[in-house]
Scaffold this active site. Structure first.
Site, PDB file in Angstrom:
ATOM      1  N   HIS A 183      15.126 -13.501 -39.662  1.00  0.00           N
ATOM      2  CA  HIS A 183      14.961 -14.124 -38.513  1.00  0.00           C
ATOM      3  C   HIS A 183      16.253 -14.521 -37.597  1.00  0.00           C
ATOM      4  O   HIS A 183      17.360 -14.717 -38.308  1.00  0.00           O
ATOM      5  CB  HIS A 183      13.984 -15.119 -38.377  1.00  0.00           C
ATOM      6  CG  HIS A 183      14.421 -16.223 -39.451  1.00  0.00           C
ATOM      7  ND1 HIS A 183      15.378 -16.998 -39.281  1.00  0.00           N
ATOM      8  CD2 HIS A 183      13.910 -16.531 -40.594  1.00  0.00           C
ATOM      9  CE1 HIS A 183      15.461 -17.960 -40.289  1.00  0.00           C
ATOM     10  NE2 HIS A 183      14.708 -17.711 -41.024  1.00  0.00           N
TER      11      HIS A 183
HETATM   12  P1  TYD Z   1      11.121 -19.823 -43.372  1.00  0.00           P
HETATM   13  O1  TYD Z   1      12.170 -20.545 -42.430  1.00  0.00           O
HETATM   14  O2  TYD Z   1      10.104 -18.762 -42.692  1.00  0.00           O
HETATM   15  O3  TYD Z   1      11.865 -19.234 -44.625  1.00  0.00           O
HETATM   16  P2  TYD Z   1      12.685 -18.071 -44.806  1.00  0.00           P
HETATM   17  O4  TYD Z   1      13.571 -17.718 -43.486  1.00  0.00           O
HETATM   18  O5  TYD Z   1      13.581 -18.373 -45.963  1.00  0.00           O
HETATM   19  O6  TYD Z   1      12.271 -16.828 -45.226  1.00  0.00           O
HETATM   20  O7  TYD Z   1      10.081 -20.810 -43.964  1.00  0.00           O
HETATM   21  C1  TYD Z   1       9.051 -20.426 -44.955  1.00  0.00           C
HETATM   22  C2  TYD Z   1       8.008 -21.643 -44.570  1.00  0.00           C
HETATM   23  O8  TYD Z   1       8.471 -22.869 -44.924  1.00  0.00           O
HETATM   24  C3  TYD Z   1       7.275 -21.503 -43.139  1.00  0.00           C
HETATM   25  O9  TYD Z   1       6.005 -21.252 -43.242  1.00  0.00           O
HETATM   26  C4  TYD Z   1       7.907 -22.657 -42.445  1.00  0.00           C
HETATM   27  C5  TYD Z   1       8.058 -23.648 -43.755  1.00  0.00           C
HETATM   28  N1  TYD Z   1       8.982 -24.553 -43.505  1.00  0.00           N
HETATM   29  C6  TYD Z   1       8.865 -25.926 -43.138  1.00  0.00           C
HETATM   30  O10 TYD Z   1       7.775 -26.463 -43.244  1.00  0.00           O
HETATM   31  N2  TYD Z   1      10.158 -26.741 -42.931  1.00  0.00           N
HETATM   32  C7  TYD Z   1      11.491 -26.286 -42.959  1.00  0.00           C
HETATM   33  O11 TYD Z   1      12.173 -26.970 -42.942  1.00  0.00           O
HETATM   34  C8  TYD Z   1      11.540 -24.899 -43.430  1.00  0.00           C
HETATM   35  C9  TYD Z   1      12.940 -24.165 -43.364  1.00  0.00           C
HETATM   36  C10 TYD Z   1      10.533 -24.020 -43.481  1.00  0.00           C
END
Ligand code: TYD
Length: 137
Positions: free
Chosen positions: A52
């Site tokens: 992303h």
């Molecule tokens: P995401 O940023 O999509 O993970 P990655 O990019 O590493 O695959 O986050 C995964 C899940 O965690 C998503 O449901 C949102 C949650 N999240 C939070 O609640 N707070 C945060 O600071 C982060 C980074 C993620």
């Protein structure tokens, strides 16, 4: 944001025979006001995280333990950074597509972020990301 704006930041290293120490300070080593940190751990072999970009959030990504690759794209160029030292951080500005892969066993990715968590700040659709880059050019 262009991939040229991504850069490796070297943190101070206090070498000591009792064990080394590194640190980071907002304003000195981190080029933004820090609102949040999060960390990624226990990643099963072969998994990919973080496909992303963010509209506003800027980050510094650190391999506190083990190693992994951060693959960055600005829609034109792609660049891969292999992180494997706890005293290096990768600055990733907003508007850059990024994913993280090749996590070693027991690796720990520590991320320093400029914004509070906000799902609407994410762009998870690569085509939309690319189209937005073209509009900006
Ligand atoms: P995401 O940023 O999509 O993970 P990655 O990019 O590493 O695959 O986050 C995964 C899940 O965690 C998503 O449901 C949102 C949650 N999240 C939070 O609640 N707070 C945060 O600071 C982060 C980074 C993620």
């Amino acid at each position: 944001m262009s991939i040229e704006n991504c850069k490796i930041i070297e943190f101070p290293k206090i070498l000591d025979e009792r064990g080394n120490l590194s640190f980071l300070e907002e304003g000195k080593h981190i080029p933004f006001e820090v609102k949040r940190t999060y960390w990624i751990y226990d990643v099963p072999g072969g998994e990919i995280r973080g496909g992303h970009s963010y509209y506003r959030n800027q980050e510094v990504i650190i391999a506190l333990s083990g190693s992994f690759d951060v693959v960055l794209s600005d829609g034109e160029q792609e660049r891969r950074f292999s992180l494997n030292r706890s005293y290096y951080g990768l600055y990733v500005p907003n508007g850059v597509w990024r994913s993280m892969e090749n996590f070693s066993t027991n690796s720990l990715a520590f991320v320093v972020a400029s914004e509070f968590y906000n799902e609407s700040d994410y762009e998870r659709n690569y085509q939309k990301f690319k189209n937005a880059q073209v509009v900006r050019l």
